[in-house]
Write a protein that holds these residues in place. Structure first.
Motif, mmCIF file in Angstrom:
data_model
loop_
_atom_site.group_PDB
_atom_site.id
_atom_site.type_symbol
_atom_site.label_atom_id
_atom_site.label_comp_id
_atom_site.label_asym_id
_atom_site.label_seq_id
_atom_site.Cartn_x
_atom_site.Cartn_y
_atom_site.Cartn_z
ATOM 1 N N UNK B 65 94.364 45.630 -47.428
ATOM 2 C CA UNK B 65 95.373 45.151 -48.362
ATOM 3 C C UNK B 65 95.392 43.625 -48.361
ATOM 4 N N UNK B 66 95.244 43.037 -49.534
ATOM 5 C CA UNK B 66 95.363 41.594 -49.716
ATOM 6 C C UNK B 66 96.563 41.364 -50.627
ATOM 7 N N UNK B 67 97.703 41.055 -50.029
ATOM 8 C CA UNK B 67 98.930 40.932 -50.811
ATOM 9 C C UNK B 67 98.895 39.734 -51.741
ATOM 10 N N UNK B 68 98.238 38.674 -51.301
ATOM 11 C CA UNK B 68 98.200 37.454 -52.121
ATOM 12 C C UNK B 68 97.530 37.753 -53.465
ATOM 13 N N UNK B 69 96.437 38.527 -53.425
ATOM 14 C CA UNK B 69 95.703 38.844 -54.640
ATOM 15 C C UNK B 69 96.126 40.177 -55.235
ATOM 16 N N UNK B 70 97.049 40.877 -54.600
ATOM 17 C CA UNK B 70 97.474 42.220 -55.017
ATOM 18 C C UNK B 70 96.263 43.139 -55.141
ATOM 19 N N UNK B 71 95.443 43.131 -54.114
ATOM 20 C CA UNK B 71 94.205 43.897 -54.116
ATOM 21 C C UNK B 71 94.214 44.876 -52.959
ATOM 22 N N UNK B 72 93.834 46.086 -53.256
ATOM 23 C CA UNK B 72 93.800 47.192 -52.293
ATOM 24 C C UNK B 72 92.408 47.814 -52.355
ATOM 25 N N UNK B 73 91.869 48.183 -51.211
ATOM 26 C CA UNK B 73 90.583 48.879 -51.243
ATOM 27 C C UNK B 73 90.589 50.045 -50.261
ATOM 28 N N UNK B 74 89.760 51.018 -50.577
ATOM 29 C CA UNK B 74 89.573 52.205 -49.727
ATOM 30 C C UNK B 74 88.095 52.304 -49.407
ATOM 31 N N UNK B 75 87.769 52.287 -48.128
ATOM 32 C CA UNK B 75 86.378 52.460 -47.706
ATOM 33 C C UNK B 75 86.246 53.818 -47.051
ATOM 34 N N UNK B 76 85.267 54.588 -47.518
ATOM 35 C CA UNK B 76 84.962 55.885 -46.915
ATOM 36 C C UNK B 76 83.611 55.740 -46.230
ATOM 37 N N UNK B 77 83.603 55.846 -44.917
ATOM 38 C CA UNK B 77 82.351 55.726 -44.173
ATOM 39 C C UNK B 77 81.599 57.053 -44.210
ATOM 40 N N UNK B 78 80.238 56.971 -44.148
ATOM 41 C CA UNK B 78 79.411 58.182 -44.066
ATOM 42 C C UNK B 78 79.814 59.186 -45.145
ATOM 43 N N UNK B 79 79.715 58.774 -46.393
ATOM 44 C CA UNK B 79 80.191 59.596 -47.513
ATOM 45 C C UNK B 79 79.462 60.935 -47.559
ATOM 46 N N UNK B 80 80.242 61.998 -47.724
ATOM 47 C CA UNK B 80 79.729 63.364 -47.758
ATOM 48 C C UNK B 80 79.921 63.968 -49.149
ATOM 49 N N UNK B 81 79.229 65.079 -49.420
ATOM 50 C CA UNK B 81 79.374 65.720 -50.737
ATOM 51 C C UNK B 81 80.812 66.163 -50.986
ATOM 52 N N UNK B 82 81.524 66.512 -49.937
ATOM 53 C CA UNK B 82 82.923 66.922 -50.080
ATOM 54 C C UNK B 82 83.850 65.785 -50.471
ATOM 55 N N UNK B 83 83.348 64.557 -50.437
ATOM 56 C CA UNK B 83 84.158 63.411 -50.859
ATOM 57 C C UNK B 83 84.126 63.229 -52.365
ATOM 58 N N UNK B 84 83.314 63.988 -53.054
ATOM 59 C CA UNK B 84 83.219 63.891 -54.510
ATOM 60 C C UNK B 84 84.554 64.307 -55.126
ATOM 61 N N UNK B 85 85.203 63.389 -55.838
ATOM 62 C CA UNK B 85 86.549 63.621 -56.366
ATOM 63 C C UNK B 85 86.951 62.399 -57.190
ATOM 64 N N UNK B 86 88.168 62.455 -57.718
ATOM 65 C CA UNK B 86 88.754 61.271 -58.347
ATOM 66 C C UNK B 86 89.764 60.693 -57.361
ATOM 67 N N UNK B 87 89.711 59.390 -57.151
ATOM 68 C CA UNK B 87 90.594 58.704 -56.204
ATOM 69 C C UNK B 87 91.540 57.792 -56.987
ATOM 70 N N UNK B 88 92.827 57.962 -56.725
ATOM 71 C CA UNK B 88 93.849 57.184 -57.404
ATOM 72 C C UNK B 88 94.558 56.280 -56.402
ATOM 73 N N UNK B 89 94.717 55.014 -56.762
ATOM 74 C CA UNK B 89 95.638 54.190 -55.991
ATOM 75 C C UNK B 89 96.991 54.238 -56.691
ATOM 76 N N UNK B 90 98.041 54.012 -55.941
ATOM 77 C CA UNK B 90 99.395 54.038 -56.489
ATOM 78 C C UNK B 90 100.248 53.026 -55.749
ATOM 79 N N UNK B 91 101.185 52.400 -56.484
ATOM 80 C CA UNK B 91 102.096 51.452 -55.860
ATOM 81 C C UNK B 91 103.523 51.953 -55.974
ATOM 82 N N UNK B 92 104.295 51.674 -54.936
ATOM 83 C CA UNK B 92 105.687 52.127 -54.842
ATOM 84 C C UNK B 92 106.567 50.920 -55.115
#
Lengths: 115, 110
Positions: B65-92
Protein backbone atom coordinates in the motif's frame (compact mmCIF):
# COMPACT_ATOMS: atom_id res chain seq x y z
CA UNK A 1 -26.36 -21.35 8.00
CA UNK A 2 -27.58 -20.69 4.45
CA UNK A 3 -25.45 -17.53 4.23
CA UNK A 4 -26.65 -14.95 1.71
CA UNK A 5 -29.46 -16.16 -0.53
CA UNK A 6 -30.82 -14.44 -3.60
CA UNK A 7 -33.94 -15.16 -5.61
CA UNK A 8 -34.59 -15.57 -8.43
CA UNK A 9 -31.40 -16.88 -10.08
CA UNK A 10 -32.53 -15.78 -13.54
CA UNK A 11 -35.21 -13.35 -14.69
CA UNK A 12 -36.35 -11.94 -18.01
CA UNK A 13 -38.46 -8.77 -18.00
CA UNK A 14 -40.02 -6.59 -20.63
CA UNK A 15 -39.27 -2.87 -20.68
CA UNK A 16 -41.51 -1.07 -18.21
CA UNK A 17 -42.25 -4.07 -15.99
CA UNK A 18 -41.49 -3.90 -12.29
CA UNK A 19 -40.01 -6.57 -10.06
CA UNK A 20 -38.26 -7.16 -6.77
CA UNK A 21 -34.99 -9.02 -6.36
CA UNK A 22 -34.91 -10.74 -3.01
CA UNK A 23 -31.91 -10.97 -0.71
CA UNK A 24 -31.81 -12.59 2.71
CA UNK A 25 -29.06 -13.49 5.17
CA UNK A 26 -29.18 -15.59 8.33
CA UNK A 27 -25.90 -14.43 9.87
CA UNK A 28 -27.36 -11.50 11.84
CA UNK A 29 -25.29 -9.10 9.77
CA UNK A 30 -26.00 -5.41 10.11
CA UNK A 31 -24.48 -4.27 6.82
CA UNK A 32 -26.08 -5.24 3.49
CA UNK A 33 -25.49 -3.97 -0.02
CA UNK A 34 -26.50 -4.41 -3.63
CA UNK A 35 -24.09 -4.34 -6.56
CA UNK A 36 -24.50 -4.79 -10.27
CA UNK A 37 -21.80 -6.38 -12.38
CA UNK A 38 -21.42 -5.50 -16.04
CA UNK A 39 -18.65 -6.49 -18.47
CA UNK A 40 -15.82 -3.96 -18.40
CA UNK A 41 -17.53 -1.99 -15.62
CA UNK A 42 -16.73 -4.20 -12.65
CA UNK A 43 -18.95 -4.11 -9.59
CA UNK A 44 -20.90 -0.92 -8.97
CA UNK A 45 -22.65 -0.16 -5.69
CA UNK A 46 -26.38 0.51 -6.07
CA UNK A 47 -27.62 0.93 -2.48
CA UNK A 48 -26.42 -0.09 0.93
CA UNK A 49 -27.72 -0.34 4.48
CA UNK A 50 -25.83 -0.18 7.78
CA UNK A 51 -28.77 -1.53 9.76
CA UNK A 52 -32.54 -2.06 9.85
CA UNK A 53 -34.40 1.11 8.93
CA UNK A 54 -31.32 2.77 7.39
CA UNK A 55 -30.51 2.84 3.68
CA UNK A 56 -28.24 4.99 1.56
CA UNK A 57 -27.39 5.47 -2.09
CA UNK A 58 -24.33 4.07 -3.75
CA UNK A 59 -22.74 4.92 -7.10
CA UNK A 60 -25.65 4.02 -9.42
CA UNK A 61 -28.96 4.29 -7.47
CA UNK A 62 -31.22 5.65 -10.22
CA UNK A 63 -34.04 3.30 -11.21
CA UNK A 64 -33.74 1.22 -8.03
CA UNK A 65 -35.40 1.37 -4.63
CA UNK A 66 -34.54 -0.48 -1.45
CA UNK A 67 -35.93 -0.84 2.04
CA UNK A 68 -34.61 -2.53 5.18
CA UNK A 69 -37.47 -3.33 7.49
CA UNK A 70 -35.69 -6.31 9.08
CA UNK A 71 -32.06 -7.22 9.71
CA UNK A 72 -32.40 -10.33 7.54
CA UNK A 73 -33.91 -8.96 4.32
CA UNK A 74 -32.81 -6.31 1.84
CA UNK A 75 -34.99 -6.38 -1.29
CA UNK A 76 -34.10 -4.39 -4.41
CA UNK A 77 -36.99 -3.02 -6.45
CA UNK A 78 -36.93 -2.07 -10.09
CA UNK A 79 -39.89 0.23 -10.62
CA UNK A 80 -39.90 0.36 -14.45
CA UNK A 81 -37.28 -1.91 -15.98
CA UNK A 82 -35.08 -0.62 -18.80
CA UNK A 83 -32.67 -2.51 -21.10
CA UNK A 84 -29.79 -0.64 -19.40
CA UNK A 85 -30.63 -2.58 -16.24
CA UNK A 86 -29.68 -5.88 -17.86
CA UNK A 87 -26.95 -7.10 -15.56
CA UNK A 88 -25.92 -9.59 -12.89
CA UNK A 89 -26.99 -8.38 -9.46
CA UNK A 90 -25.14 -9.36 -6.30
CA UNK A 91 -26.29 -8.89 -2.75
CA UNK A 92 -23.71 -8.90 0.04
CA UNK A 93 -23.74 -8.71 3.83
CA UNK A 94 -21.20 -8.20 6.58
CA UNK A 95 -20.96 -7.99 10.35
CA UNK A 96 -19.10 -4.74 11.02
CA UNK A 97 -20.95 -1.71 9.64
CA UNK A 98 -19.11 1.36 10.77
CA UNK A 99 -15.59 2.04 9.54
CA UNK A 100 -14.26 -1.20 10.92
CA UNK A 101 -12.95 -4.15 8.96
CA UNK A 102 -15.78 -5.26 6.71
CA UNK A 103 -15.60 -8.66 5.04
CA UNK A 104 -18.58 -8.88 2.74
CA UNK A 105 -20.20 -12.24 2.02
CA UNK A 106 -21.75 -12.36 -1.42
CA UNK A 107 -24.81 -14.17 -2.65
CA UNK A 108 -24.76 -16.27 -5.84
CA UNK A 109 -26.21 -13.47 -7.98
CA UNK A 110 -29.34 -12.86 -10.06
CA UNK A 111 -28.95 -12.63 -13.81
CA UNK A 112 -31.52 -10.15 -15.12
CA UNK A 113 -32.32 -9.53 -18.78
CA UNK A 114 -34.59 -6.67 -19.82
CA UNK A 115 -35.95 -6.88 -23.35
CA UNK B 1 -16.64 10.93 -9.53
CA UNK B 2 -13.31 9.19 -9.86
CA UNK B 3 -13.14 5.45 -10.41
CA UNK B 4 -11.07 2.78 -8.70
CA UNK B 5 -8.72 1.84 -11.53
CA UNK B 6 -7.35 -1.58 -12.43
CA UNK B 7 -5.99 -2.99 -15.64
CA UNK B 8 -8.53 -5.41 -17.13
CA UNK B 9 -6.27 -8.33 -18.09
CA UNK B 10 -3.06 -9.98 -16.95
CA UNK B 11 -1.40 -13.12 -18.38
CA UNK B 12 1.23 -14.93 -16.34
CA UNK B 13 3.10 -18.21 -16.79
CA UNK B 14 2.44 -20.92 -14.25
CA UNK B 15 5.06 -20.72 -11.49
CA UNK B 16 5.81 -17.02 -12.06
CA UNK B 17 4.65 -14.19 -9.80
CA UNK B 18 1.53 -12.19 -10.65
CA UNK B 19 1.27 -8.54 -9.72
CA UNK B 20 -2.12 -6.86 -9.92
CA UNK B 21 -2.23 -3.12 -9.47
CA UNK B 22 -4.99 -0.79 -8.29
CA UNK B 23 -5.34 2.96 -7.88
CA UNK B 24 -8.03 4.01 -5.46
CA UNK B 25 -9.77 7.33 -4.99
CA UNK B 26 -10.22 8.29 -1.35
CA UNK B 27 -7.13 8.94 0.76
CA UNK B 28 -9.38 8.67 3.86
CA UNK B 29 -10.30 5.06 3.09
CA UNK B 30 -9.82 2.95 6.20
CA UNK B 31 -9.39 -0.50 4.68
CA UNK B 32 -8.41 -1.72 1.24
CA UNK B 33 -9.57 -5.16 0.14
CA UNK B 34 -8.77 -7.72 -2.50
CA UNK B 35 -11.59 -10.03 -3.59
CA UNK B 36 -11.45 -13.02 -5.93
CA UNK B 37 -14.26 -14.09 -8.25
CA UNK B 38 -14.15 -17.51 -9.87
CA UNK B 39 -16.30 -18.21 -12.97
CA UNK B 40 -20.04 -18.21 -12.28
CA UNK B 41 -19.62 -17.36 -8.60
CA UNK B 42 -19.89 -14.42 -6.26
CA UNK B 43 -16.88 -12.67 -4.79
CA UNK B 44 -14.84 -13.92 -1.85
CA UNK B 45 -12.46 -11.91 0.28
CA UNK B 46 -8.86 -12.85 -0.44
CA UNK B 47 -6.96 -10.45 1.78
CA UNK B 48 -7.05 -6.89 3.08
CA UNK B 49 -4.83 -4.18 4.51
CA UNK B 50 -5.50 -1.48 7.06
CA UNK B 51 -4.70 2.01 5.86
CA UNK B 52 -1.90 2.58 8.40
CA UNK B 53 0.10 -0.39 7.08
CA UNK B 54 2.52 -0.46 4.16
CA UNK B 55 2.67 -4.18 3.58
CA UNK B 56 0.90 -7.35 4.53
CA UNK B 57 2.01 -10.90 3.75
CA UNK B 58 -0.23 -13.94 3.88
CA UNK B 59 1.34 -17.15 2.53
CA UNK B 60 1.66 -16.63 -1.25
CA UNK B 61 -0.02 -13.24 -1.14
CA UNK B 62 1.70 -9.90 -0.56
CA UNK B 63 -0.23 -6.64 -0.42
CA UNK B 64 1.61 -3.34 -0.79
CA UNK B 65 0.00 0.00 0.00
CA UNK B 66 1.32 3.42 -1.03
CA UNK B 67 -1.01 5.92 0.59
CA UNK B 68 0.72 8.95 -0.89
CA UNK B 69 -0.02 7.73 -4.42
CA UNK B 70 -3.24 5.90 -3.46
CA UNK B 71 -1.79 2.77 -5.02
CA UNK B 72 -2.45 -0.80 -3.93
CA UNK B 73 -0.95 -3.97 -5.34
CA UNK B 74 -1.44 -7.70 -4.89
CA UNK B 75 1.43 -10.08 -5.59
CA UNK B 76 0.71 -13.78 -5.94
CA UNK B 77 3.87 -15.85 -5.72
CA UNK B 78 4.24 -19.16 -7.62
CA UNK B 79 1.03 -18.62 -9.60
CA UNK B 80 -1.03 -21.78 -10.06
CA UNK B 81 -3.85 -22.69 -12.46
CA UNK B 82 -6.28 -22.39 -9.55
CA UNK B 83 -5.40 -18.70 -9.31
CA UNK B 84 -7.16 -18.06 -12.62
CA UNK B 85 -10.01 -15.68 -11.71
CA UNK B 86 -11.05 -12.04 -11.68
CA UNK B 87 -9.44 -10.00 -8.88
CA UNK B 88 -11.15 -6.89 -7.55
CA UNK B 89 -9.68 -4.24 -5.32
CA UNK B 90 -12.09 -2.30 -3.13
CA UNK B 91 -11.83 0.72 -0.85
CA UNK B 92 -13.78 1.32 2.35
CA UNK B 93 -14.81 4.96 2.54
CA UNK B 94 -15.37 6.71 5.89
CA UNK B 95 -19.12 6.83 5.15
CA UNK B 96 -19.07 3.01 4.87
CA UNK B 97 -19.50 2.89 1.11
CA UNK B 98 -17.36 0.08 -0.25
CA UNK B 99 -16.37 0.82 -3.85
CA UNK B 100 -14.92 -1.79 -6.16
CA UNK B 101 -12.65 -1.50 -9.14
CA UNK B 102 -13.46 -2.98 -12.54
CA UNK B 103 -11.57 -6.19 -11.85
CA UNK B 104 -8.44 -7.74 -13.38
CA UNK B 105 -8.85 -11.04 -15.18
CA UNK B 106 -5.81 -13.21 -14.44
CA UNK B 107 -5.03 -15.78 -17.13
CA UNK B 108 -2.45 -18.48 -16.43
CA UNK B 109 -0.27 -19.70 -19.29
CA UNK B 110 1.07 -23.29 -19.15
Amino acid sequence: NAGVTQTPKFQVLKTGQSMTLQCAQDMNHEYMSWYRQDPGMGLRLIHYSVGAGITDQGEVPNGYNVSRSTTEDFPLRLLSAAPSQTSVYFCASSYQPTSGFNEQFFGPGTRLTVL
Amino acid sequence: GEDVEQSLFLSVREGDSSVINCTYTDSSSTYLYWYKQEPGAGLQLLTYIFSNMDMKQDQRLTVLLNKKDKHLSLRIADTQTGDSAIYFCAEHHPDDKIIFGKGTRLHILP
